[in-house]
Design a protein around this motif. Sequence first.
Motif, short mmCIF file in Angstrom:
data_model
loop_
_atom_site.label_atom_id
_atom_site.label_comp_id
_atom_site.label_asym_id
_atom_site.label_seq_id
_atom_site.Cartn_x
_atom_site.Cartn_y
_atom_site.Cartn_z
N LEU A 1 28.07 58.30 39.29
CA LEU A 1 29.49 58.05 39.00
C LEU A 1 30.07 56.96 39.88
O LEU A 1 30.71 55.95 39.52
N ALA A 2 29.67 57.34 41.09
CA ALA A 2 30.09 56.43 42.32
C ALA A 2 29.56 55.00 42.36
O ALA A 2 30.16 53.92 42.12
N VAL A 3 28.26 55.01 41.90
CA VAL A 3 27.76 53.50 41.84
C VAL A 3 27.90 52.87 40.73
O VAL A 3 28.36 51.76 40.80
N HIS A 4 27.97 53.51 39.60
CA HIS A 4 28.21 52.90 38.33
C HIS A 4 29.57 52.48 38.24
O HIS A 4 29.91 51.20 38.12
N GLN A 5 30.66 53.08 38.53
CA GLN A 5 32.21 52.71 38.67
C GLN A 5 32.45 51.58 39.71
O GLN A 5 33.14 50.61 39.41
N ALA A 6 31.78 51.79 40.92
CA ALA A 6 32.08 50.58 41.89
C ALA A 6 31.60 49.45 41.68
O ALA A 6 32.10 48.33 41.59
N LEU A 7 30.39 49.42 40.95
CA LEU A 7 29.68 48.31 40.69
C LEU A 7 30.24 47.64 39.42
O LEU A 7 30.35 46.31 39.35
N PHE A 8 30.81 48.59 38.52
CA PHE A 8 31.34 47.97 37.36
C PHE A 8 32.67 47.36 37.71
O PHE A 8 33.14 46.01 37.43
N GLY A 9 33.31 47.70 38.94
CA GLY A 9 34.60 47.10 39.37
C GLY A 9 34.24 45.87 40.24
O GLY A 9 35.03 45.08 39.87
N LEU A 10 33.28 45.83 40.95
CA LEU A 10 32.84 44.74 41.65
C LEU A 10 32.62 43.61 40.59
O LEU A 10 32.67 42.40 40.72
N TYR A 11 31.91 43.87 39.55
CA TYR A 11 31.57 43.01 38.75
C TYR A 11 32.75 42.28 37.72
O TYR A 11 32.70 41.09 37.84
N LEU A 12 33.76 43.24 37.51
CA LEU A 12 34.88 42.57 36.84
C LEU A 12 35.79 41.78 37.94
O LEU A 12 36.09 40.62 37.43
N GLY A 13 35.70 42.15 39.00
CA GLY A 13 36.47 41.49 40.17
C GLY A 13 35.80 40.03 40.30
O GLY A 13 36.46 39.05 40.58
N ALA A 14 34.32 40.21 40.49
CA ALA A 14 33.64 38.76 40.57
C ALA A 14 33.88 37.79 39.31
O ALA A 14 33.55 36.63 39.60
N ILE A 15 34.08 38.47 38.25
CA ILE A 15 34.28 37.50 37.17
C ILE A 15 35.70 36.90 37.10
O ILE A 15 35.85 35.64 36.83
N PHE A 16 36.70 37.49 37.64
CA PHE A 16 38.10 37.28 37.39
C PHE A 16 38.64 36.44 38.87
O PHE A 16 39.56 35.66 38.72
N ALA A 17 37.90 36.72 39.93
CA ALA A 17 38.34 36.26 41.22
C ALA A 17 38.45 34.68 41.13
O ALA A 17 39.28 34.06 41.90
N PRO A 18 37.46 33.90 40.65
CA PRO A 18 37.55 32.39 40.91
C PRO A 18 38.53 31.95 40.15
O PRO A 18 38.56 30.78 40.43
N ASN A 19 39.07 32.43 39.37
CA ASN A 19 39.74 31.76 38.10
C ASN A 19 41.21 31.31 38.59
O ASN A 19 41.61 30.20 38.29
N HIS A 20 41.91 31.96 39.24
CA HIS A 20 43.31 31.41 39.85
C HIS A 20 43.57 31.64 41.47
O HIS A 20 44.44 31.31 41.90
N LYS A 21 42.87 32.67 41.72
CA LYS A 21 43.23 33.11 43.26
C LYS A 21 42.76 31.65 44.16
O LYS A 21 41.64 30.76 44.26
N GLY A 22 43.89 31.22 44.86
CA GLY A 22 43.89 30.00 45.69
C GLY A 22 44.20 28.70 45.19
O GLY A 22 44.31 27.93 45.70
N MET A 23 44.70 29.06 43.85
CA MET A 23 45.40 27.79 43.08
C MET A 23 47.10 28.01 43.45
O MET A 23 47.50 29.20 43.89
#
Length: 342
Positions: A224-246
């Motif tokens: 559960l820890a590995v799955h949910q943590a990496l799922f969250g990291l993947y989601l964040g890695a998808i959305f972080a480049p889009n608007h942060k710093g703009m």
Amino acid sequence: MPSSASAPASSQTTGSDYARLSQLITDAGLMARRPGYYTFRITAVAVLYAAGWAVFAVVGESWWTLGVAVFLALAFGQVALVAHDVAHRQVFRRRRPTEIAGRIAGAGIGMGYEWWQDKHTRHHANPNHEERDPDVAPDLLVWTAGQARAATGLPRLLGRAQAVLFFPLLLLEGLNLHVSGVRALRSPVVKRRVLEGVLMFGHIAAYLAVLLLVLPPGMALAFLAVHQALFGLYLGAIFAPNHKGMPTFSGDDRPDFLRRQVLTSRNVRGGRLTDLALGGLNHQIEHHLFPSMPSPALPRARPIVRRYCREMGVDYAETGLFASYKQALISLHRAGAPLRRR
């Protein structure tokens, strides 16, 4: 005024700037539905999702199951991307099939569909607006120096080192997705609360039951820890480049639609692998201008939009993937500066 980058031109232009661009896009046939593409993509993602759980059952009580957790984190991320396209009506024109498909995809990953759709719609309407975009509301992190000066509690504590903490905190994003969906059941934005609750709690119950039926408690917790943590990291890695710093806006700062979407968004350069990993959201400018455009059409829209923005004198931001993360982290570090001076 915007907090960074170029401010929108205070010209005499109106929504007609967007109307002309929209006509160019329509004339190029880029708004047409892509049923063949989405049939293949949804089938492929469903097969990967089912295959991941089948392999989990076959591997059984073994620490190799953590490798399956990694695979399923990626599969969950791809399901989330499909849900995103469905919610934007890129797949179906009509509301009912859109809602059914969206709810099925959301239930597959434990996401509250109505809650997420409301949140994401408000983001699209006012990207990077401090008071109107829920994605830049100060929660655990602060996104502007003004938010930092007003911060209390956890944002004040974490804000001092939020650039360093950003990616580690993304490991909690999968959990946050579930918790936020459950909390939203008390909100009036969720109209079909019983259905939403049944789907979310049904997912949680089935997920935990499968883990505990196949694995001993300690191994199930590790999965559960590995799955949910990496799922969250993947989601964040998808959305972080889009608007942060703009650029960010506040108060009555609200340029016309074209500038509001282009100036606050950033594209990420890359080939087909980048398109696959980020679900086409690396073409964030085009997606924000034309949310219902099928994702495979976004790369073809890019040169049209980029050329039009150049002609209109509107900044069109584009960079590499790792450079986009760097820019986001620099922006977070600068936003937290007032907290480091206290």
